[in-house]
Design an enzyme around this catalytic site. Structure first.
Site, mmCIF file in Angstrom:
data_model
loop_
_atom_site.group_PDB
_atom_site.id
_atom_site.type_symbol
_atom_site.label_atom_id
_atom_site.label_comp_id
_atom_site.label_asym_id
_atom_site.label_seq_id
_atom_site.Cartn_x
_atom_site.Cartn_y
_atom_site.Cartn_z
ATOM 1 N N ASP A 106 -2.658 1.036 7.595
ATOM 2 C CA ASP A 106 -1.834 1.082 6.475
ATOM 3 C C ASP A 106 -1.231 -0.255 6.274
ATOM 4 O O ASP A 106 -1.111 -0.904 5.066
ATOM 5 C CB ASP A 106 -0.783 1.952 6.267
ATOM 6 C CG ASP A 106 -1.377 3.487 6.793
ATOM 7 O OD1 ASP A 106 -1.318 4.259 5.735
ATOM 8 O OD2 ASP A 106 -1.438 3.737 7.692
ATOM 9 N N GLU A 163 -3.340 -2.162 -4.969
ATOM 10 C CA GLU A 163 -4.712 -1.864 -4.925
ATOM 11 C C GLU A 163 -4.653 -0.704 -6.123
ATOM 12 O O GLU A 163 -3.759 0.254 -6.137
ATOM 13 C CB GLU A 163 -5.003 -1.323 -3.656
ATOM 14 C CG GLU A 163 -6.556 -1.219 -3.341
ATOM 15 C CD GLU A 163 -7.061 -0.682 -2.019
ATOM 16 O OE1 GLU A 163 -7.471 -1.288 -1.182
ATOM 17 O OE2 GLU A 163 -6.625 0.340 -1.541
ATOM 18 N N ASP A 193 0.720 -1.159 0.129
ATOM 19 C CA ASP A 193 0.052 0.061 -0.209
ATOM 20 C C ASP A 193 0.894 1.142 0.062
ATOM 21 O O ASP A 193 1.186 1.867 1.066
ATOM 22 C CB ASP A 193 -0.851 0.207 1.330
ATOM 23 C CG ASP A 193 -2.202 0.978 1.284
ATOM 24 O OD1 ASP A 193 -2.101 1.599 0.343
ATOM 25 O OD2 ASP A 193 -2.858 1.362 2.514
#
Lengths: 164, 164
Positions: free
Chosen positions: B140, B67, B7
């Site tokens: 996160d 993502e 991420d």
């Protein structure tokens, strides 16, 4: 000062390399990298890295000049443009270069004297400055030359009035 | 199959590494890379590249899972996220990895069974799946674990109904 200016894209990346010596501006290389859109993005990212790494080491580039992109209709294409910019930032870090960024308006103003100039007008000035250029009227390459010039003309740029 | 899920961010990048062996899912590493926002972007891009290149070679990573970001309020921040994604694509090319990309909705749906789940709900499921995790409740990192799991669970994902 040897400046590599790039107008990056996943299909077509125009570029030029300008040497600045004793106030003289010498265009030492220009052209474009064409990539096959059928290839996976990661392959093209790798090609882009290798191609410009080779230019940087071969010509002893000291500075990179790029244009700030603005968000168009397609947010995912805008994000992907970021991939290629990330590669340039990595090269800046790896070879200890300086990076200069200009808005499209700054580039147009600096080259043509008018921030709202069209691509054809920018191209005309570029061909006037470098009459020896052998190029089909490829805006991506003339744009890249304009971006490189901005990197070379920085001091001049800073004295311009951007308020108009 | 050894999946690195990330991420990414210029200040904080959560990540995890999951090994999939005979249908078993083993979380072999997790954590985050924190970067100093006072440093030049190019320096942080270089740090990000080095940090994850080391993870990839040390753990013999075969797949990367990320993502798809969506455009938020700040287009320039969105573009900058592209820089780090470009670095991941370069690593994919350099180490011949596979890359998997999921929308936030796909990640949430796959982990919690609900595409509109909040970050806390995703975190709860992640802590339930891996009770041994020692972490402050850093979203996160739990988000990164969820993204990595999606990469590991792909076959399962493909059978889910995304229409709801």
């Amino acid at each position: 000062m040897i400046i590599l200016g790039i107008d990056p894209g996943f299909q077509f990346s125009g570029f030029s390399i300008i040497k600045k010596e004793n106030g003289k501006i010498i265009l030492i290389e220009y052209g474009f990298l064409k990539m096959n859109p059928a290839k996976h993005l990661s392959v093209r990212v790798g090609e882009f890295f290798n191609y410009f790494e080779q230019k940087i080491t071969f010509f002893n580039v000291t500075d990179i000049s790029i244009e700030t992109p603005f968000l168009g209709k397609n947010a995912q294409n805008f994000l992907k443009l970021g991939y290629l910019r990330g590669i340039l930032y990595l090269l800046v870090n790896k070879y200890n270069l300086k990076i200069h960024e200009f808005t499209p308006r700054q580039v147009k103003l600096s080259i043509t004297g008018f921030g709202g100039a069209g691509k054809d007008q920018v191209a005309r000035v570029v061909f006037q400055l470098f009459p020896a250029i052998k190029l089909p009227n490829k805006y991506d390459v003339t744009d890249a030359i304009a971006i490189t010039l901005c990197g070379a003309w920085q001091q001049k740029l800073n004295t311009l009035d951007f308020s108009k």
